[in-house]
Design an enzyme around this catalytic site. Structure first.
Site, PDB file in Angstrom:
ATOM      1  N   LYS A   1       0.863  -1.188   0.000  1.00  0.00           N
ATOM      2  CA  LYS A   1       0.000   0.000   0.000  1.00  0.00           C
ATOM      3  C   LYS A   1       0.897   1.235   0.000  1.00  0.00           C
ATOM      4  O   LYS A   1       1.933   1.245   0.690  1.00  0.00           O
ATOM      5  CB  LYS A   1      -0.876  -0.027   1.254  1.00  0.00           C
ATOM      6  CG  LYS A   1      -1.903   1.084   1.361  1.00  0.00           C
ATOM      7  CD  LYS A   1      -2.730   0.909   2.636  1.00  0.00           C
ATOM      8  CE  LYS A   1      -3.841   1.946   2.750  1.00  0.00           C
ATOM      9  NZ  LYS A   1      -4.653   1.754   3.978  1.00  0.00           N
TER      10      LYS A   1
ATOM     11  N   SER B   1      -9.732   1.610   3.178  1.00  0.00           N
ATOM     12  CA  SER B   1      -8.894   2.405   2.301  1.00  0.00           C
ATOM     13  C   SER B   1      -7.858   1.595   1.510  1.00  0.00           C
ATOM     14  O   SER B   1      -7.351   2.073   0.509  1.00  0.00           O
ATOM     15  CB  SER B   1      -8.164   3.457   3.118  1.00  0.00           C
ATOM     16  OG  SER B   1      -7.230   2.850   4.003  1.00  0.00           O
TER      17      SER B   1
ATOM     18  N   SER C   1      -9.739  -0.732   7.360  1.00  0.00           N
ATOM     19  CA  SER C   1      -9.169  -0.477   6.042  1.00  0.00           C
ATOM     20  C   SER C   1      -8.467  -1.674   5.403  1.00  0.00           C
ATOM     21  O   SER C   1      -8.111  -1.610   4.223  1.00  0.00           O
ATOM     22  CB  SER C   1      -8.185   0.690   6.099  1.00  0.00           C
ATOM     23  OG  SER C   1      -8.884   1.904   6.042  1.00  0.00           O
TER      24      SER C   1
END
Lengths: 488, 97
Positions: A81, A156, A180
């Site tokens: 990420k 997210s 997330s």
């Protein structure tokens, strides 16, 4: 065989490498080819350094040829990420304010992965600064759900979930502040896990809400998550909240731990607001545990409905403080319109931050401001104590807790983007786990009639990842819904 | 204690040091007011005598050994600064004449 390398789990790739059936370079080539073929549709990656990826693969093959393989992850790709630092690679946090930022150092999780021989590659899309539940808040374009490109992948860590679902990486790392990792895992039909707070070092993770953030794995199977978690966990002096505790052999724990378990069903999580099909699939998964001889116990977490407001007060307060560092002075973007020092802050941040980040920083600053601190922040922190006590009481009766991960399957793009509260409510089942600091995992448990994946959440006790993973694995090893992937 | 029903967005945006456009101000006025309204739920909770929780597993007095270790060179430390000169960040003048 090399044609299908991108379909394999990390455990299978490790086996292929050990048996000499595939080289790390062949594996890296396969994932580059796969990403090149499908990422135009999915947009999981913000950036890829394929050259560096192949160079790492070559070094892995050399180690193996010299009898110096570093174990199960040596030669296996792991994508990150875009909030996790990797030296020499960009880190944008999907924000214009960090558009040209290059990390001068490795996050501890990355150091550990490199030491394990993993091929660390690629920057994955997210909601800007990990604020959001749909990956629509990225300054560089949304990620699409591989199961239905018109829908969101969740967020997210939407890029991390979608990359595994689209078989662009066997393993990825995300970060989970209020769900997330688990919510996008559920929406994309893959396994996603948030460790106990303090289990994985946050050093090198771009901070959102420091008392809640944890880095964690995505994979096709619970077994792969156990492998990756083992590689990134452990005490780190560079993170003062990192917890000094032993890291057990999680993979071994999957089979050593057989139960029978007492599994808690919190009645507050099975009330209104859950989609009927999600409810049905989660009920079926729960029935499986009962059929296998585990005991189901109704438990109560009475403060559940307060978790979302408590979270948004605390997380926005911590965010407003953490994001103060993006001031136009030290990191990349500085407004050209700024005329004085205060202007540099306000204009750079006004230009550099997207809408949701602005909303949350403003909300957080307000909640911490004179006259409102007691009413919002302090009161939220006290209510947080009550939420943790609910879990402590429940865990006196049960070994793990089962819930849906998300109240709905993947929603349409644009459907919730202008309604912050409805977006916040997509994390209603995951948020309290972060507030209590305990671990949680989402395991794929089937598909809706429209072919959208649904996740079962298993919640464990603090620092008892091993047992939680065993509970999740008991279901996953016989169902393997995460092994399915969509045509693209 | 003040009881806000709506937020003074301009005041809070200034605290956060974020310049907003006219459209953003308008949009946030409604949205942040709604969110505050949603937070009202917290006021009904009885938190009398409850300790506030800042961290899940608080650790205190975490000390490092007092020994030197390698750090960034000035060049590395400044590698992402938008304006620099002679190993220093350049900023607008902050002292009035």
């Amino acid at each position: 065989m090399p044609d299908s390398l991108h379909e394999k789990t990390a455990a299978e790739l490790g086996e292929c490498l050990a048996q000499g059936e595939a080289s790390a370079v062949e594996i890296a080539d396969a994932f580059v080819a796969r990403a090149t073929a499908v990422d135009e549709k999915v947009h999981a990656f913000l950036h890829r350094d394929d050259e560096d990826f192949l160079a790492q693969a070559k070094r892995s093959d050399e180690r193996r040829a010299n009898g110096q393989s570093r174990g199960a992850l040596d030669g296996v790709p792991v994508a990150l990420k875009d909030v996790i630092s990797m030296k020499g690679q960009p880190l944008t946090a999907a924000s214009r304010i960090l558009e040209n930022y290059v990390s001068p150092y490795d996050a501890t999780a990355v150091v550990k992965l490199k030491e394990a021989g993993a091929l660390v590659w690629g920057r994955l899309n997210l909601d800007e600064f990990a604020m959001g539940s749909s990956t629509e808040n990225s300054a560089f374009g949304a990620t699409h759900n591989p199961w239905d490109l018109s829908r969101v992948p969740g967020g997210s860590s939407g890029g991390s979930a979608a990359a595994v679902a689209a078989r662009q990486a066997p393993l990825t790392l995300g970060s989970d502040t209020g769900g997330s990792i688990r919510q996008p895992a559920s929406l994309c039909g893959v396994v996603g896990m948030k460790p106990t707070y303090g289990m994985v070092s946050r050093y090198g993770l771009a901070a959102f809400a420091s008392s809640l953030d944890q880095i964690g794995p995505f994979s096709q199977t619970v077994e792969d998550t156990a492998i990756l978690l083992g590689a990134i966990s452990g005490h780190d002096p560079l993170d003062s909240t990192s917890y000094p505790t032993e890291v057990p052999d999680y993979r071994k724990g999957l089979t050593e731990n057989q139960g029978p378990w007492k599994l808690g069903l919190p009645k507050e999580f099975f009330g209104e607001g859950i989609d009927d099909e999600v409810r049905r699939l989660v009920d079926e998964a729960i029935a499986f545990y009962q059929a296998e001889g585990h005991e189901l116990v109704e438990v109560s977490l009475p403060q559940t409905e307060l978790a979302v407001p408590v979270y948004y007060v605390i997380a926005t307060a911590e965010a407003s403080s953490n994001l103060a560092r993006y001031d136009g002075i030290r990191y990349t973007h500085r407004s050209e319109r700024a005329e004085n020092a205060i202007d540099v802050y306000s204009k750079s941040r006004g230009e550099g931050f997207g809408e949701e980040v602005k909303r949350r920083c403003i909300l957080g600053a307000y909640g911490l401001s004179s006259g409102y601190y007691d009413a919002y922040y302090l009161r939220a922190q006290k209510t947080r104590t009550l939420i943790r006590k609910d879990f402590e009481a429940a865990f006196e009766q049960v070994d793990a807790i089962l819930t849906p991960t998300s109240p709905t399957a993947a929603f349409k793009q644009g459907e919730r983007s202008d309604d912050p509260i409805s977006m916040y409510l997509s994390d209603v089942f995951t948020i309290s786990v972060n507030l209590a600091g305990i671990p949680g995992i989402s395991v794929p448990c089937g598909f809706t009639k429209d072919g959208l994946p649904v996740g079962l959440q298993v919640i464990g006790q603090a620092f008892k990842e091993s047992e939680m993973l065993a509970v999740a694995h008991a279901y996953d090893k016989t169902h393997q819904f995460g092994r399915r992937y969509p045509e693209l | 204690m003040k009881e806000p029903q709506t937020m003074d967005v301009e005041y809070a945006a200034n605290l956060a040091r974020i310049d907003l456009t006219v459209e953003e101000k308008k949009k946030f006025n409604g949205q942040l007011g709604d969110i505050l309204q949603y937070f009202e739920k917290l006021k009904a909770v009885d938190v009398e005598g409850v300790e506030p929780m800042a961290h899940a597993f608080p650790r205190h007095n975490v000390w490092d050994e007092d020994e030197s270790r390698a750090g960034f060179s000035a060049e590395e430390a400044l590698s992402n600064a938008p304006a620099k000169r002679k190993d220093q960040v350049v900023v607008p003048k902050v002292i009035e004449e």
